[in-house]
Design a protein around this motif. Structure first.
Motif, PDB file in Angstrom:
ATOM      1  N   PRO A 306      40.594  31.095  32.654  1.00  0.00           N
ATOM      2  CA  PRO A 306      40.046  30.453  33.861  1.00  0.00           C
ATOM      3  C   PRO A 306      40.109  31.337  35.099  1.00  0.00           C
ATOM      4  O   PRO A 306      39.339  31.135  36.040  1.00  0.00           O
ATOM      5  N   CYS A 307      41.002  32.329  35.114  1.00  0.00           N
ATOM      6  CA  CYS A 307      41.070  33.222  36.272  1.00  0.00           C
ATOM      7  C   CYS A 307      39.760  33.987  36.466  1.00  0.00           C
ATOM      8  O   CYS A 307      39.391  34.314  37.600  1.00  0.00           O
ATOM      9  N   LEU A 308      39.073  34.277  35.380  1.00  0.00           N
ATOM     10  CA  LEU A 308      37.797  34.979  35.496  1.00  0.00           C
ATOM     11  C   LEU A 308      36.758  34.069  36.133  1.00  0.00           C
ATOM     12  O   LEU A 308      35.978  34.498  36.991  1.00  0.00           O
ATOM     13  N   ARG A 309      36.750  32.799  35.732  1.00  0.00           N
ATOM     14  CA  ARG A 309      35.831  31.832  36.360  1.00  0.00           C
ATOM     15  C   ARG A 309      36.127  31.711  37.854  1.00  0.00           C
ATOM     16  O   ARG A 309      35.198  31.719  38.683  1.00  0.00           O
ATOM     17  N   LEU A 310      37.396  31.598  38.221  1.00  0.00           N
ATOM     18  CA  LEU A 310      37.779  31.476  39.625  1.00  0.00           C
ATOM     19  C   LEU A 310      37.358  32.710  40.424  1.00  0.00           C
ATOM     20  O   LEU A 310      36.974  32.609  41.594  1.00  0.00           O
ATOM     21  N   ILE A 341      57.288  29.566  36.931  1.00  0.00           N
ATOM     22  CA  ILE A 341      56.130  28.816  36.473  1.00  0.00           C
ATOM     23  C   ILE A 341      55.700  29.335  35.102  1.00  0.00           C
ATOM     24  O   ILE A 341      56.122  30.414  34.676  1.00  0.00           O
ATOM     25  N   SER A 342      54.843  28.570  34.436  1.00  0.00           N
ATOM     26  CA  SER A 342      54.329  28.970  33.130  1.00  0.00           C
ATOM     27  C   SER A 342      53.117  29.881  33.288  1.00  0.00           C
ATOM     28  O   SER A 342      52.550  30.026  34.381  1.00  0.00           O
ATOM     29  N   PHE A 343      52.690  30.468  32.186  1.00  0.00           N
ATOM     30  CA  PHE A 343      51.529  31.356  32.182  1.00  0.00           C
ATOM     31  C   PHE A 343      50.289  30.637  32.697  1.00  0.00           C
ATOM     32  O   PHE A 343      49.544  31.181  33.520  1.00  0.00           O
ATOM     33  N   MET A 344      50.056  29.399  32.243  1.00  0.00           N
ATOM     34  CA  MET A 344      48.861  28.669  32.657  1.00  0.00           C
ATOM     35  C   MET A 344      48.971  28.117  34.073  1.00  0.00           C
ATOM     36  O   MET A 344      47.978  27.673  34.645  1.00  0.00           O
ATOM     37  N   ASP A 345      50.182  28.156  34.657  1.00  0.00           N
ATOM     38  CA  ASP A 345      50.323  27.784  36.065  1.00  0.00           C
ATOM     39  C   ASP A 345      49.765  28.863  36.993  1.00  0.00           C
ATOM     40  O   ASP A 345      49.547  28.597  38.177  1.00  0.00           O
ATOM     41  N   ILE A 346      49.558  30.069  36.473  1.00  0.00           N
ATOM     42  CA  ILE A 346      48.976  31.125  37.313  1.00  0.00           C
ATOM     43  C   ILE A 346      47.583  30.707  37.775  1.00  0.00           C
ATOM     44  O   ILE A 346      47.306  30.646  38.985  1.00  0.00           O
ATOM     45  N   PRO A 347      46.632  30.388  36.862  1.00  0.00           N
ATOM     46  CA  PRO A 347      45.321  29.947  37.346  1.00  0.00           C
ATOM     47  C   PRO A 347      45.375  28.626  38.106  1.00  0.00           C
ATOM     48  O   PRO A 347      44.587  28.416  39.042  1.00  0.00           O
ATOM     49  N   ARG A 348      46.299  27.730  37.753  1.00  0.00           N
ATOM     50  CA  ARG A 348      46.407  26.457  38.478  1.00  0.00           C
ATOM     51  C   ARG A 348      46.792  26.705  39.939  1.00  0.00           C
ATOM     52  O   ARG A 348      46.271  26.068  40.859  1.00  0.00           O
ATOM     53  N   ILE A 350      46.275  29.500  41.681  1.00  0.00           N
ATOM     54  CA  ILE A 350      45.145  30.147  42.354  1.00  0.00           C
ATOM     55  C   ILE A 350      44.082  29.114  42.713  1.00  0.00           C
ATOM     56  O   ILE A 350      43.542  29.110  43.829  1.00  0.00           O
ATOM     57  N   GLU A 351      43.773  28.222  41.780  1.00  0.00           N
ATOM     58  CA  GLU A 351      42.727  27.221  42.029  1.00  0.00           C
ATOM     59  C   GLU A 351      43.110  26.300  43.181  1.00  0.00           C
ATOM     60  O   GLU A 351      42.273  25.965  44.028  1.00  0.00           O
ATOM     61  N   LYS A 352      44.374  25.900  43.228  1.00  0.00           N
ATOM     62  CA  LYS A 352      44.827  25.040  44.323  1.00  0.00           C
ATOM     63  C   LYS A 352      44.695  25.749  45.667  1.00  0.00           C
ATOM     64  O   LYS A 352      44.232  25.159  46.656  1.00  0.00           O
ATOM     65  N   VAL A 353      45.071  27.017  45.727  1.00  0.00           N
ATOM     66  CA  VAL A 353      44.972  27.769  46.983  1.00  0.00           C
ATOM     67  C   VAL A 353      43.507  27.930  47.390  1.00  0.00           C
ATOM     68  O   VAL A 353      43.162  27.789  48.576  1.00  0.00           O
ATOM     69  N   LEU A 354      42.625  28.187  46.441  1.00  0.00           N
ATOM     70  CA  LEU A 354      41.204  28.318  46.761  1.00  0.00           C
ATOM     71  C   LEU A 354      40.635  26.998  47.280  1.00  0.00           C
ATOM     72  O   LEU A 354      39.778  26.992  48.174  1.00  0.00           O
ATOM     73  N   ARG A 380      52.975  29.607  47.594  1.00  0.00           N
ATOM     74  CA  ARG A 380      54.390  29.244  47.441  1.00  0.00           C
ATOM     75  C   ARG A 380      54.562  27.727  47.491  1.00  0.00           C
ATOM     76  O   ARG A 380      55.372  27.160  46.743  1.00  0.00           O
ATOM     77  N   GLU A 381      53.795  27.067  48.358  1.00  0.00           N
ATOM     78  CA  GLU A 381      53.854  25.604  48.437  1.00  0.00           C
ATOM     79  C   GLU A 381      53.385  24.980  47.123  1.00  0.00           C
ATOM     80  O   GLU A 381      53.995  24.020  46.633  1.00  0.00           O
ATOM     81  N   ALA A 382      52.304  25.523  46.561  1.00  0.00           N
ATOM     82  CA  ALA A 382      51.783  25.000  45.297  1.00  0.00           C
ATOM     83  C   ALA A 382      52.788  25.196  44.170  1.00  0.00           C
ATOM     84  O   ALA A 382      52.972  24.315  43.322  1.00  0.00           O
ATOM     85  N   ILE A 383      53.452  26.330  44.164  1.00  0.00           N
ATOM     86  CA  ILE A 383      54.451  26.611  43.128  1.00  0.00           C
ATOM     87  C   ILE A 383      55.660  25.681  43.282  1.00  0.00           C
ATOM     88  O   ILE A 383      56.191  25.150  42.298  1.00  0.00           O
TER      89      ILE A 383
END
Length: 390
Positions: A306-310, A341-348, A350-354, A380-383
């Motif tokens: 999903p990072c590529l889509r973002l 955080i988990s690996f899939m929390d990375i795109p989550r 990023i998406e929240k910040v965007l 940092r807030e999202a994490i």
């Protein structure tokens, strides 16, 4: 003789650049070095190359290096520190060419200053182009300053585009190895560990870029960088998964011709290309054609990555969204490496910040850095919120 400023001299690109200088002593010399936090490597580089200036990350490190150099009787090298030191290295009057290889936005101000000073740039810092590419490319065009990509993919595109005009380009194709999880079942992604993500199948790189390769965010940053470097919209930049990593990128022309750049997976080759452009000096970096016996290409899976889509979404909006994409990823990757955080929390993350980022196009480097800081705080807030939910 071309005199170099190497920003990020103790990193892999910086060390490879110094290897090129050693191999071509009649062509290149070292004028200045920005060495970051690696005091021991900085000391050895000053002893070996005797630059006019060397800059370290902090005042304390600069003071320690100064003391140790004096103990060795080395007094001709001036030692500076911080952003001001990197800027001084990049703009020194004896510098003929700047290699920009400081990781992240830390190298942005020095790269911008070098462009304003009219110094040709060998660009190995994609984050600068992602965060402030609109500003950097405008300044370079205004001053007729070459921006020569060192990243292997963009360097390959640059080589392929030498044979045609921009109007003749249909698509720019960036190749991606697919990272270590190209064939891992999607349901197993939630259990990916930092150790697994750091095992890249092809390249040996720093931690952040290795994790970014695993999420394919790195390729997304390269899509944005390609848009800025080659003045094409994101709709003309495509990604293909090529696990052999022998074809570094391709350019498809409107007549149906596709040109590919193929070479060894050794960063010294694109560095030499940028340093010598438009010449092609002879080198020992030869390629074994037997490696072309099997080549695979496939479309990337946006559900898996999903990072590529973002990244494509950020590229379409430009400005603050590209800045936020890079900043949020840096914070999220650090949290993943620290097992917050988990690996899939990375795109989550990023998406929240965007989602929180308003559309804007900063017109100054200070404006870019302000958006960057705000995006980092929101990441940092999202994490923190994700940690509370867990």
């Amino acid at each position: 003789m071309k005199r170099l400023a190497i920003l990020g001299s103790t990193g892999s690109i910086g060390q490879s650049t110094l290897s090129i200088v050693e191999s071509y002593p009649d062509r290149y010399s070292v004028a200045t070095l920005a060495a970051g936090r690696n005091l021991e490597s900085a000391l050895e580089q000053v002893r070996r190359w005797h630059p006019r200036l060397v800059s370290l990350a902090t005042e304390e490190l600069a003071a320690e290096l100064t003391s140790r150099l004096r103990a060795l009787g080395i007094t001709e090298t001036e030692v500076l520190w911080g952003t001001a030191g990197s800027v001084a290295c990049a703009t020194h009057p004896e510098v003929d060419f700047v290699v920009s290889a400081i990781v992240g936005v830390a190298g942005l101000e020095a790269t911008h200053a070098a462009i304003l000073a009219g110094k040709p740039i060998g660009l190995a810092n994609k984050e600068c182009m992602v965060a402030a590419g609109e500003i950097l490319t405008a300044a370079a065009r205004e001053r007729n300053v070459p921006l020569l990509p060192i990243d292997s993919e963009h360097n390959a595109v640059h080589q392929c585009m030498r044979v045609g005009t921009l109007a003749e380009v249909k698509f720019v194709w960036l190749t991606a190895s697919g990272g270590p999880f190209r064939q891992l079942p999607l349901e197993q992604f939630t259990g990916i560990t930092p150790e697994q993500a750091l095992k890249h199948p092809t390249w040996v790189m720093g931690q952040r870029i290795t994790i970014d390769s695993a999420t394919m965010l790195n390729k997304g940053l390269e899509v944005i960088e390609a848009c800025r470097l080659f003045n094409v919209p994101s709709s003309q930049v495509r990604v293909t998964v090529h696990p052999q990593s022998t074809v570094h990128s391709l350019v498809e022309y409107v007549d149906g011709s596709i040109l590919a750049q193929i070479s060894v997976t050794d960063m010294r080759l694109p560095i030499l290309y940028a340093l010598a452009y438009p010449e092609r000096p002879a080198s020992t970096l030869t390629f074994d054609l037997a490696a072309l016996s099997h080549l695979d290409f496939s479309q990337p899976d946006f559900e898996r990555f999903p990072c590529l889509r973002l990244s494509y979404e950020a590229a379409e909006k430009g400005g603050a969204h590209c800045i936020a994409l890079n900043a949020a990823d840096e914070i999220a990757v650090d949290a993943f490496l620290n097992r917050t955080i988990s690996f899939m929390d990375i795109p989550r993350t990023i998406e929240k910040v965007l989602e929180w980022t308003p559309e804007s196009h900063p017109e100054t480097i200070a404006g870019v850095l302000a958006v960057d800081l705000q995006a980092r705080e929101r990441a940092r807030e999202a994490i923190s919120a994700a940690a509370i939910r867990v």
